[in-house]
Structure formats: C-alpha cells, structure tokens
Motif scaffolding. Structure first.
Motif, short mmCIF file in Angstrom:
data_model
loop_
_atom_site.label_atom_id
_atom_site.label_comp_id
_atom_site.label_asym_id
_atom_site.label_seq_id
_atom_site.Cartn_x
_atom_site.Cartn_y
_atom_site.Cartn_z
N PRO A 76 4.25 1.44 2.47
CA PRO A 76 4.98 1.31 1.19
C PRO A 76 4.86 -0.09 0.62
CG PRO A 76 6.51 1.20 3.02
CD PRO A 76 5.14 1.43 3.61
N ASP A 77 4.81 -0.18 -0.70
CA ASP A 77 4.90 -1.48 -1.37
C ASP A 77 6.38 -1.80 -1.51
OD1 ASP A 77 2.17 -1.79 -1.80
OD2 ASP A 77 2.22 -0.78 -3.73
N ARG A 78 6.79 -2.96 -1.00
CA ARG A 78 8.20 -3.31 -1.15
C ARG A 78 8.45 -3.72 -2.60
NH1 ARG A 78 8.95 -9.30 0.64
NH2 ARG A 78 6.83 -9.79 1.29
N THR A 79 9.69 -3.62 -3.00
CA THR A 79 10.05 -3.94 -4.38
C THR A 79 9.55 -5.33 -4.76
OG1 THR A 79 11.98 -2.52 -4.28
CG2 THR A 79 11.98 -4.21 -5.98
N TYR B 249 6.29 -6.01 -5.20
CA TYR B 249 4.94 -6.21 -4.70
C TYR B 249 4.08 -4.99 -4.99
CZ TYR B 249 6.58 -10.32 -2.27
OH TYR B 249 7.10 -11.55 -2.00
N SER C 280 4.77 -1.41 -6.87
CA SER C 280 6.20 -1.14 -7.10
C SER C 280 6.69 -1.87 -8.35
CB SER C 280 7.03 -1.58 -5.89
OG SER C 280 7.08 -2.99 -5.84
N GLY C 281 7.92 -1.59 -8.72
CA GLY C 281 8.51 -2.27 -9.87
C GLY C 281 8.63 -3.76 -9.63
N ARG C 282 8.61 -4.50 -10.70
CA ARG C 282 8.70 -5.96 -10.64
C ARG C 282 10.15 -6.42 -10.59
NH1 ARG C 282 4.50 -6.26 -8.50
NH2 ARG C 282 2.55 -6.30 -9.59
N HIS D 25 -1.65 -7.02 -6.64
CA HIS D 25 -0.42 -7.06 -7.42
C HIS D 25 -0.61 -6.87 -8.93
CE1 HIS D 25 1.61 -8.26 -3.80
NE2 HIS D 25 0.82 -9.29 -3.67
N GLU E 180 15.53 -1.36 2.59
CA GLU E 180 14.73 -0.50 1.72
C GLU E 180 13.72 0.31 2.54
OE1 GLU E 180 11.43 -2.20 -0.94
OE2 GLU E 180 13.09 -1.86 -2.33
N THR E 181 13.08 -0.33 3.51
CA THR E 181 12.07 0.35 4.33
C THR E 181 12.72 1.38 5.25
OG1 THR E 181 10.72 -1.64 4.21
CG2 THR E 181 10.10 0.00 5.86
N VAL F 74 13.12 4.36 3.21
CA VAL F 74 11.86 5.08 3.05
C VAL F 74 11.60 5.94 4.29
CG1 VAL F 74 9.33 4.80 2.94
CG2 VAL F 74 10.82 3.42 1.45
#
Length: 181
Positions: free
Chosen positions: A9-12, A14, A17-19, A113, A34-35, A38
């Motif tokens: 997963p892309d962490r928030t 990065y 994911s959303g900026r 990114h 967050e992970t 997930v």
C-alpha cells in the motif's frame, strides 16, 4: 502462487495516495495505524510487515501495537535515533532544493510520487527536522524506549554504508531489541 500474496500500500501522502499539506511529527504511528487498518480491511491473517527506512519504523510500531496480528517484521535500513546529525544537511536540502539530490534520485522520486514529488520530499525533511528538534533526553529513540516489548520475530536488514544511519545507531537498535550482533 495461491500460498502467498504481496500487498504494497502507498501510505497517505506518498505514491498514488492522496496528498497531505504537512507531515505530522507522529507520522510513523499514524502510518502504522493506517496500515493495520489496511490489513484488517483486506482480511490478511498474520502477515509479515516489511518496511524500508520510515516503513521499517512503521512495521516495528505495528509489531509493538498488535503482535497478535503480525507474523513478524522485516526492518530494512530502519531508523532508531530521533536525532540524525549526519543527515541534517540532507533533510535541509530536501526542504530547500530537492532537485539538488541528483538526476538518478529525482527521477525515481518523480516516477514514484508524480508531479508533486518535491512537496512530498519537502514535507519529509520538515518532519524529520521537527522529530529531532522536539526530542527530550528521555525520548532519544523513535520508539520511546519500548522496543524491548516487541514480541514478534524481527529480521534486521541493513547495509553497512546506509547514508541515513548514524554512528552507533544499528548497535543501539540491536540492544533495544535485546538482540546480539
């Protein structure tokens, strides 16, 4: 094979994911939470958390917070110290002029990114400088002295010339984990 699945997963803030406008000083813990969410959402049973640098910190925090939910942790080039004097210039460059990091590095960052890579890197530099500046004598490590409580298997993977590793950092990490060299 059906026996293994790799989830990355892309962490928030990065990758895809959303900026975010600003990286919070507790971003490692936020990303660990967050992970874990997930993992729950995907119904993964005791996955092994594997992280590189900040991701390794996140994986170790997950192992401390929810050992019953992880099968282990692979921590690659993990950070231990909050203060990184040898990296301060690098963090300052991240904030002031990330293009100075060189074509090889910046091309990877742009690919990973997107167009906002400079903002991602600047936010990371600001966060790491704040992490170092806001530490206390009793809070020298990123884990607040709690790594001894980690009860999942841990594999440390670390290059001898990692540029973000401070002198004595790997030894301090091993000691905090209760592992010998």
């Amino acid at each position: 094979s059906d026996l293994h699945r790799i989830v990355i997963p892309d962490r928030t803030g990065y990758g895809g994911s959303g900026r975010i406008d600003r990286q919070a000083i507790d971003f490692h813990q936020r990303a660990a939470d967050e992970t874990l969410a997930v993992i729950d959402a995907l119904g993964l049973e005791r996955p092994v958390g594997w992280g590189h640098r900040d991701g390794a910190v996140i994986a170790l925090l997950m192992g401390m917070a929810a050992p019953e939910r992880l099968g282990g942790v692979i921590a690659e080039a993990t950070h231990f110290f909050r203060s990184k004097p040898a990296s301060r210039e690098f963090f300052d460059t991240m904030m002031a002029d990330p293009d100075v990091l060189g074509e090889r590095v910046t091309s990877v960052l742009a690919r990973e990114h997107g167009e906002g890579w400079r903002d991602v890197i600047r936010a990371g530099g600001v966060a790491w400088n704040r992490i170092a500046d806001e530490r206390t004598a009793s809070d020298e490590d990123l884990y607040s002295g709690r790594l001894t409580a980690l009860r999942v298997p841990v594999l440390l993977v670390h290059g001898a010339r990692d540029p973000r590793t401070e002198p004595g950092e790997l030894e301090a990490l091993r000691a905090a984990l209760g592992r010998t060299p």
